[in-house]
Design a protein around this motif. Sequence first.
Motif, PDB file in Angstrom:
ATOM      1  N   UNK A 124       0.868  -1.176   0.000  1.00  0.00           N
ATOM      2  CA  UNK A 124       0.000   0.000   0.000  1.00  0.00           C
ATOM      3  C   UNK A 124       0.906   1.227   0.000  1.00  0.00           C
ATOM      4  N   UNK A 125       1.085   1.825  -1.167  1.00  0.00           N
ATOM      5  CA  UNK A 125       1.958   2.984  -1.343  1.00  0.00           C
ATOM      6  C   UNK A 125       1.144   4.249  -1.087  1.00  0.00           C
ATOM      7  N   UNK A 126       1.305   4.807   0.109  1.00  0.00           N
ATOM      8  CA  UNK A 126       0.374   5.796   0.632  1.00  0.00           C
ATOM      9  C   UNK A 126       0.736   7.256   0.341  1.00  0.00           C
ATOM     10  N   UNK A 127       1.873   7.524  -0.301  1.00  0.00           N
ATOM     11  CA  UNK A 127       2.220   8.917  -0.583  1.00  0.00           C
ATOM     12  C   UNK A 127       1.128   9.587  -1.412  1.00  0.00           C
ATOM     13  N   UNK A 128       0.932  10.869  -1.184  1.00  0.00           N
ATOM     14  CA  UNK A 128      -0.035  11.627  -1.988  1.00  0.00           C
ATOM     15  C   UNK A 128       0.397  11.592  -3.451  1.00  0.00           C
ATOM     16  N   UNK A 129      -0.492  11.110  -4.318  1.00  0.00           N
ATOM     17  CA  UNK A 129      -0.170  10.985  -5.732  1.00  0.00           C
ATOM     18  C   UNK A 129       0.499   9.676  -6.102  1.00  0.00           C
ATOM     19  N   UNK A 130       0.700   8.783  -5.123  1.00  0.00           N
ATOM     20  CA  UNK A 130       1.360   7.498  -5.376  1.00  0.00           C
ATOM     21  C   UNK A 130       0.339   6.469  -5.875  1.00  0.00           C
ATOM     22  N   UNK A 131       0.769   5.204  -5.959  1.00  0.00           N
ATOM     23  CA  UNK A 131      -0.059   4.136  -6.514  1.00  0.00           C
ATOM     24  C   UNK A 131      -1.208   3.698  -5.616  1.00  0.00           C
ATOM     25  N   UNK A 132      -1.125   3.965  -4.306  1.00  0.00           N
ATOM     26  CA  UNK A 132      -2.051   3.294  -3.409  1.00  0.00           C
ATOM     27  C   UNK A 132      -1.747   1.795  -3.405  1.00  0.00           C
ATOM     28  N   UNK A 133      -2.756   0.936  -3.223  1.00  0.00           N
ATOM     29  CA  UNK A 133      -2.530  -0.511  -3.251  1.00  0.00           C
ATOM     30  C   UNK A 133      -1.995  -0.970  -4.611  1.00  0.00           C
ATOM     31  N   UNK A 134      -0.933  -1.761  -4.556  1.00  0.00           N
ATOM     32  CA  UNK A 134      -0.180  -2.133  -5.764  1.00  0.00           C
ATOM     33  C   UNK A 134       0.194  -3.599  -5.718  1.00  0.00           C
ATOM     34  N   UNK A 135       0.084  -4.262  -6.861  1.00  0.00           N
ATOM     35  CA  UNK A 135       0.526  -5.652  -6.993  1.00  0.00           C
ATOM     36  C   UNK A 135       1.517  -5.748  -8.146  1.00  0.00           C
ATOM     37  N   UNK A 136       2.606  -6.480  -7.925  1.00  0.00           N
ATOM     38  CA  UNK A 136       3.587  -6.747  -8.984  1.00  0.00           C
ATOM     39  C   UNK A 136       3.644  -8.253  -9.216  1.00  0.00           C
ATOM     40  N   UNK A 137       3.486  -8.658 -10.480  1.00  0.00           N
ATOM     41  CA  UNK A 137       3.587 -10.065 -10.860  1.00  0.00           C
ATOM     42  C   UNK A 137       4.918 -10.334 -11.553  1.00  0.00           C
ATOM     43  N   UNK A 138       5.432 -11.522 -11.340  1.00  0.00           N
ATOM     44  CA  UNK A 138       6.647 -11.985 -12.007  1.00  0.00           C
ATOM     45  C   UNK A 138       6.259 -12.993 -13.083  1.00  0.00           C
ATOM     46  N   UNK A 139       6.817 -12.821 -14.274  1.00  0.00           N
ATOM     47  CA  UNK A 139       6.530 -13.712 -15.401  1.00  0.00           C
ATOM     48  C   UNK A 139       7.831 -14.299 -15.926  1.00  0.00           C
ATOM     49  N   UNK A 140       7.806 -15.570 -16.283  1.00  0.00           N
ATOM     50  CA  UNK A 140       8.936 -16.210 -16.963  1.00  0.00           C
ATOM     51  C   UNK A 140       8.389 -16.876 -18.211  1.00  0.00           C
ATOM     52  N   UNK A 141       8.788 -16.363 -19.368  1.00  0.00           N
ATOM     53  CA  UNK A 141       8.330 -16.893 -20.654  1.00  0.00           C
ATOM     54  C   UNK A 141       9.549 -17.137 -21.533  1.00  0.00           C
ATOM     55  N   UNK A 142       9.676 -18.352 -22.011  1.00  0.00           N
ATOM     56  CA  UNK A 142      10.838 -18.716 -22.836  1.00  0.00           C
ATOM     57  C   UNK A 142      12.144 -18.318 -22.156  1.00  0.00           C
ATOM     58  N   UNK A 143      12.207 -18.588 -20.853  1.00  0.00           N
ATOM     59  CA  UNK A 143      13.384 -18.318 -20.017  1.00  0.00           C
ATOM     60  C   UNK A 143      13.677 -16.828 -19.850  1.00  0.00           C
ATOM     61  N   UNK A 144      12.776 -15.980 -20.272  1.00  0.00           N
ATOM     62  CA  UNK A 144      12.933 -14.536 -20.094  1.00  0.00           C
ATOM     63  C   UNK A 144      12.056 -14.099 -18.912  1.00  0.00           C
TER      64      UNK A 144
END
Length: 229
Positions: A124-144
């Motif tokens: 939860x990125x709470x700075x004014x003007x920030x993302x608010x609640x945020x999720x980051x996903x990790x992907x691996x496709x063709x070893x990338x």
Amino acid sequence: MNTQEFNQFLKEISIAPLAVIDTTIPLDKYLPIDISEKNTDLQNFDVSSSNEWEKYIHLYLKKNNKEVAFGGYLEKRNLYDRSTYFKNLSENEKRNIHLGIDLWCDKNTKVLAVLDGEIHSFNFNENYGDYGPTIILKHIINEETFYSLYGHLSLKSIENIKIGDSILQGNIIGLLGDNSVNGDYAPHLHFQIIRNIEQNFGDYPGVSSKENIAFYKNNCPDPNLLLKI
């Protein structure tokens, strides 16, 4: 891969457009929007007010009979002047160049995983003007390995998840938040691709200064290579 090769790799992951919000909204209900310093409409209301922004987006969509306004990759915006969070000590280094795509639509719109992956982090990125609640996903496709970031979600979106959770393409990972939690913006999804996330956790810069844009342009390619809106 160099930058050109990686961009081509992203483009070729899918011939069809990939969704990051509710697929019951067809692509013909999407409309480009310009909220850069070139948009003179923005001079007619208080851009520091999320309520005024929400009215503007709503009228823009209603006028054009659309449901989603999208755009903003590498767009230079005055919007960030309202928050000291985007200003460094040197005025020349203020951050105002947008690094993702924004999809402006109703609060509580479903947010979807763009590809198979796992939860890398959330916060939860709470700075004014920030993302608010945020999720980051990790992907691996063709070893990338690369990452996708979803910002301005609801608080409930990050309540019952944990790092390492497997996510399938198209899974609902959250809902859009309102201005009480999303950094004080009109409801929208900030969607961003990140190649090297380094030590960042639940957060990653979504806006760059002109001094650093060459690095971020390489590390955060155009998300529309996947979305194909």
